[in-house]
Scaffold this motif. Structure first.
Motif, PDB file in Angstrom:
ATOM      1  N   ALA A  27      12.572  33.601 -47.016  1.00 39.66           N
ATOM      2  CA  ALA A  27      12.878  34.603 -46.389  1.00 39.66           C
ATOM      3  C   ALA A  27      13.450  34.179 -44.398  1.00 39.66           C
ATOM      4  O   ALA A  27      14.152  34.813 -44.086  1.00 39.66           O
ATOM      5  CB  ALA A  27      12.722  35.985 -45.946  1.00 39.66           C
ATOM      6  N   ALA A  28      11.259  33.782 -43.889  1.00 33.85           N
ATOM      7  CA  ALA A  28      12.024  32.943 -42.564  1.00 33.85           C
ATOM      8  C   ALA A  28      11.497  31.886 -42.811  1.00 33.85           C
ATOM      9  O   ALA A  28      11.509  31.130 -43.068  1.00 33.85           O
ATOM     10  CB  ALA A  28      10.266  33.867 -41.855  1.00 33.85           C
ATOM     11  N   VAL A  29      12.621  31.462 -41.416  1.00 32.50           N
ATOM     12  CA  VAL A  29      12.522  30.295 -40.813  1.00 32.50           C
ATOM     13  C   VAL A  29      12.293  30.358 -39.334  1.00 32.50           C
ATOM     14  O   VAL A  29      12.545  31.175 -38.383  1.00 32.50           O
ATOM     15  CB  VAL A  29      13.936  29.892 -41.106  1.00 32.50           C
ATOM     16  CG1 VAL A  29      14.331  28.309 -40.254  1.00 32.50           C
ATOM     17  CG2 VAL A  29      14.617  30.222 -42.596  1.00 32.50           C
ATOM     18  N   LEU A  30      12.045  29.028 -39.521  1.00 33.70           N
ATOM     19  CA  LEU A  30      11.288  28.748 -38.074  1.00 33.70           C
ATOM     20  C   LEU A  30      12.146  27.743 -36.981  1.00 33.70           C
ATOM     21  O   LEU A  30      13.121  27.172 -37.059  1.00 33.70           O
ATOM     22  CB  LEU A  30       9.866  27.888 -37.633  1.00 33.70           C
ATOM     23  CG  LEU A  30       8.905  28.358 -38.547  1.00 33.70           C
ATOM     24  CD1 LEU A  30       7.094  27.258 -38.346  1.00 33.70           C
ATOM     25  CD2 LEU A  30       7.892  29.563 -37.531  1.00 33.70           C
ATOM     26  N   LEU A  31      12.249  28.501 -36.024  1.00 32.84           N
ATOM     27  CA  LEU A  31      13.579  27.681 -35.050  1.00 32.84           C
ATOM     28  C   LEU A  31      12.730  26.873 -33.965  1.00 32.84           C
ATOM     29  O   LEU A  31      11.629  27.716 -32.955  1.00 32.84           O
ATOM     30  CB  LEU A  31      14.412  28.682 -34.030  1.00 32.84           C
ATOM     31  CG  LEU A  31      15.115  28.231 -33.264  1.00 32.84           C
ATOM     32  CD1 LEU A  31      16.264  27.468 -33.813  1.00 32.84           C
ATOM     33  CD2 LEU A  31      16.209  28.907 -32.061  1.00 32.84           C
ATOM     34  N   GLY A  32      13.324  25.480 -33.382  1.00 34.13           N
ATOM     35  CA  GLY A  32      11.709  24.534 -32.690  1.00 34.13           C
ATOM     36  C   GLY A  32      12.988  24.415 -31.426  1.00 34.13           C
ATOM     37  O   GLY A  32      13.690  25.659 -30.897  1.00 34.13           O
ATOM     38  N   CYS A 113       7.911  18.071 -34.665  1.00 34.33           N
ATOM     39  CA  CYS A 113       8.121  18.059 -35.575  1.00 34.33           C
ATOM     40  C   CYS A 113       8.976  18.463 -36.440  1.00 34.33           C
ATOM     41  O   CYS A 113       9.192  19.054 -38.186  1.00 34.33           O
ATOM     42  CB  CYS A 113       6.752  19.288 -35.716  1.00 34.33           C
ATOM     43  SG  CYS A 113       5.160  18.277 -35.146  1.00 34.33           S
ATOM     44  N   GLY A 114       9.655  19.111 -36.272  1.00 32.13           N
ATOM     45  CA  GLY A 114      11.060  19.695 -36.630  1.00 32.13           C
ATOM     46  C   GLY A 114      12.116  18.970 -37.632  1.00 32.13           C
ATOM     47  O   GLY A 114      12.530  19.546 -38.474  1.00 32.13           O
ATOM     48  N   SER A 115      12.016  17.784 -36.522  1.00 31.27           N
ATOM     49  CA  SER A 115      12.662  16.670 -37.692  1.00 31.27           C
ATOM     50  C   SER A 115      12.227  16.282 -39.021  1.00 31.27           C
ATOM     51  O   SER A 115      12.504  16.388 -40.242  1.00 31.27           O
ATOM     52  CB  SER A 115      12.734  15.191 -36.723  1.00 31.27           C
ATOM     53  OG  SER A 115      13.664  14.750 -37.662  1.00 31.27           O
ATOM     54  N   VAL A 116      10.964  16.157 -38.779  1.00 29.18           N
ATOM     55  CA  VAL A 116      10.076  16.192 -40.140  1.00 29.18           C
ATOM     56  C   VAL A 116      10.237  17.356 -41.050  1.00 29.18           C
ATOM     57  O   VAL A 116      10.561  17.290 -42.213  1.00 29.18           O
ATOM     58  CB  VAL A 116       8.570  16.312 -40.381  1.00 29.18           C
ATOM     59  CG1 VAL A 116       7.447  15.790 -40.689  1.00 29.18           C
ATOM     60  CG2 VAL A 116       8.229  14.570 -38.705  1.00 29.18           C
ATOM     61  N   ALA A 117      10.371  18.591 -40.237  1.00 23.49           N
ATOM     62  CA  ALA A 117      10.219  19.794 -41.792  1.00 23.49           C
ATOM     63  C   ALA A 117      11.325  19.811 -42.083  1.00 23.49           C
ATOM     64  O   ALA A 117      11.844  19.642 -43.176  1.00 23.49           O
ATOM     65  CB  ALA A 117       9.444  20.637 -40.453  1.00 23.49           C
ATOM     66  N   HIS A 118      13.397  19.234 -41.612  1.00 20.59           N
ATOM     67  CA  HIS A 118      14.016  19.483 -42.230  1.00 20.59           C
ATOM     68  C   HIS A 118      14.262  18.397 -43.150  1.00 20.59           C
ATOM     69  O   HIS A 118      14.865  18.669 -43.696  1.00 20.59           O
ATOM     70  CB  HIS A 118      14.932  19.158 -40.460  1.00 20.59           C
ATOM     71  CG  HIS A 118      16.458  19.116 -40.978  1.00 20.59           C
ATOM     72  ND1 HIS A 118      17.219  20.268 -41.289  1.00 20.59           N
ATOM     73  CD2 HIS A 118      17.456  18.102 -40.924  1.00 20.59           C
ATOM     74  CE1 HIS A 118      19.046  20.379 -42.062  1.00 20.59           C
ATOM     75  NE2 HIS A 118      18.443  18.633 -41.728  1.00 20.59           N
ATOM     76  N   ALA A 119      13.602  16.878 -42.641  1.00 23.84           N
ATOM     77  CA  ALA A 119      13.722  16.460 -43.924  1.00 23.84           C
ATOM     78  C   ALA A 119      14.580  15.949 -44.069  1.00 23.84           C
ATOM     79  O   ALA A 119      14.733  14.738 -45.263  1.00 23.84           O
ATOM     80  CB  ALA A 119      13.153  16.863 -45.304  1.00 23.84           C
ATOM     81  N   ASP A 120      15.916  15.687 -43.776  1.00 26.57           N
ATOM     82  CA  ASP A 120      17.369  14.398 -43.307  1.00 26.57           C
ATOM     83  C   ASP A 120      16.754  12.734 -43.720  1.00 26.57           C
ATOM     84  O   ASP A 120      16.296  12.419 -43.488  1.00 26.57           O
ATOM     85  CB  ASP A 120      17.882  14.644 -42.339  1.00 26.57           C
ATOM     86  CG  ASP A 120      19.131  13.849 -42.198  1.00 26.57           C
ATOM     87  OD1 ASP A 120      19.644  12.752 -43.057  1.00 26.57           O
ATOM     88  OD2 ASP A 120      20.285  15.121 -42.392  1.00 26.57           O
ATOM     89  N   PRO A 121      16.949  12.736 -45.077  1.00 29.61           N
ATOM     90  CA  PRO A 121      17.113  11.334 -45.220  1.00 29.61           C
ATOM     91  C   PRO A 121      17.140  10.366 -44.895  1.00 29.61           C
ATOM     92  O   PRO A 121      17.351   9.299 -44.918  1.00 29.61           O
ATOM     93  CB  PRO A 121      17.742  11.522 -46.836  1.00 29.61           C
ATOM     94  CG  PRO A 121      18.901  12.296 -46.977  1.00 29.61           C
ATOM     95  CD  PRO A 121      18.015  13.434 -46.346  1.00 29.61           C
ATOM     96  N   SER A 122      18.233  10.628 -43.431  1.00 27.93           N
ATOM     97  CA  SER A 122      18.106   9.816 -42.678  1.00 27.93           C
ATOM     98  C   SER A 122      18.039   9.512 -40.941  1.00 27.93           C
ATOM     99  O   SER A 122      17.387   8.838 -40.726  1.00 27.93           O
ATOM    100  CB  SER A 122      20.262   9.571 -42.399  1.00 27.93           C
ATOM    101  OG  SER A 122      21.202   9.702 -43.782  1.00 27.93           O
ATOM    102  N   ALA A 123      17.000  10.665 -41.189  1.00 28.71           N
ATOM    103  CA  ALA A 123      16.389  10.996 -39.747  1.00 28.71           C
ATOM    104  C   ALA A 123      15.603   9.513 -39.674  1.00 28.71           C
ATOM    105  O   ALA A 123      14.642   9.435 -40.896  1.00 28.71           O
ATOM    106  CB  ALA A 123      15.793  12.362 -39.681  1.00 28.71           C
ATOM    107  N   GLU A 124      14.762   8.964 -38.594  1.00 27.56           N
ATOM    108  CA  GLU A 124      14.396   8.265 -38.121  1.00 27.56           C
ATOM    109  C   GLU A 124      12.808   8.772 -37.868  1.00 27.56           C
ATOM    110  O   GLU A 124      12.021   7.566 -38.338  1.00 27.56           O
ATOM    111  CB  GLU A 124      15.213   7.392 -36.182  1.00 27.56           C
ATOM    112  CG  GLU A 124      16.017   7.467 -36.145  1.00 27.56           C
ATOM    113  CD  GLU A 124      17.414   8.345 -36.332  1.00 27.56           C
ATOM    114  OE1 GLU A 124      18.931   7.508 -35.780  1.00 27.56           O
ATOM    115  OE2 GLU A 124      17.283   9.162 -36.724  1.00 27.56           O
ATOM    116  N   LEU A 125      12.356   9.975 -37.759  1.00 28.98           N
ATOM    117  CA  LEU A 125      11.243  10.325 -37.645  1.00 28.98           C
ATOM    118  C   LEU A 125      10.800  10.438 -38.760  1.00 28.98           C
ATOM    119  O   LEU A 125       9.453   9.944 -38.771  1.00 28.98           O
ATOM    120  CB  LEU A 125      10.883  11.195 -36.712  1.00 28.98           C
ATOM    121  CG  LEU A 125      11.480  11.561 -35.194  1.00 28.98           C
ATOM    122  CD1 LEU A 125      11.679  12.101 -34.864  1.00 28.98           C
ATOM    123  CD2 LEU A 125      10.011  10.412 -34.499  1.00 28.98           C
TER     124      LEU A 125
END
Length: 275
Positions: A27-32, A113-125
């Protein structure tokens, strides 16, 4: 649109973050940086009960050169890594890929780390982390654990992170001598989500190609080096192995053709710039 109601916390220590995650779990989400999360909140695609803003955790915004690896803390913004003086020498793949991430304004706010956590399949990081064989360092109130990138990404915007864990840092292997790196992507406009993105690494032991934007997660493959007659057949086999999809931006057939063409081009470029 406006997001649904949630409790907002801005802790001063990592321990407070971990305590909140232990109490609230999923129920908790981190905001970077919020460059992906805030639009999802506004569209009500994410409905957390508690939003944890990590802005005050300046102690986590550290890039550490540990010799064989570069450790990037959870608070490091993409622009901070982009302008790290040692980046072109120590992580040349990221030096080539980061300028493709969004725009100057979004890189100034978004975290690595936020981009890695989000795990968008198109993301560069996430693509670069996988291509280099990097690791994700996870921490909860009870324990810490390290996961290789190829075990962390579980599906589209889905990872192996437990509900009470945060990404404490990610680590990238530093470029060894005799290795070349290259990156390319195709999008409708610069800064848009990639229709296909590829990262190539060529070293004494052969070639590695990583692909994003085509399958539900980034994928990595070992390939013959440029100049080997088997390379084209290997690229063709990879293109058909991927779970390519049709959408508003491109067809599955077009994405597979991009894998073939970009894959060869990026490996040839990596071979040409071996150091």
């Amino acid at each position: 649109m406006k997001p649904p109601a949630f409790d907002f916390l801005r802790p001063d220590t990592v321990a407070e973050v971990l305590d909140t995650l232990a109490r609230h779990g999923g129920a908790a989400v981190l905001l970077g940086g919020g460059q992906s999360l805030v639009p999802m909140l506004n569209m009500r695609l994410s409905r957390p009960a508690v939003l944890i803003d990590t802005l005050r955790l300046t102690q986590t915004a550290v890039i550490e050169d540990r010799g064989d690896t570069i450790r990037v803390g959870m608070g490091v913004r993409q622009a901070q890594l982009e302008h790290w003086p040692a980046l072109p020498r120590r992580l040349p793949l990221l030096a080539r890929a980061i300028p493709w991430i969004g725009h100057v304004q979004t890189r100034a706010r978004g975290t690595v780390c936020g981009s890695v956590a989000h795990a968008d399949p198109s993301a560069e990081l996430p693509l670069c982390l996988l291509a280099l064989g990097g690791h994700v360092h996870l921490r909860s109130r009870r324990k810490t654990r390290d996961l290789p990138a190829d075990q962390f990404f579980a599906g589209m915007m889905s990872t192996a992170r437990a509900e009470d864990e945060m990404i404490e840092a990610v680590s990238f292997p530093a470029a060894p001598p005799g290795t070349g790196h290259a990156f390319r992507e195709v999008a409708r406009r610069h800064g848009d989500f990639a229709i296909a993105a590829v990262a190539g690494i060529v070293g004494p032991a052969g070639a590695t190609l990583a692909i994003a934007g085509v399958d539900d997660i980034p994928r990595r493959f070992a390939l013959p080096a440029p100049g080997d007659s088997a390379l084209d057949d290997a690229l063709d086999g990879i293109a058909w192995t991927l779970n390519a999809r049709d959408d508003l931006h491109a067809s599955a057939r077009y994405r597979r053709e991009l894998v073939r063409r970009l894959g060869r081009a990026v490996l040839e470029e990596a071979a040409a710039c071996r150091i």
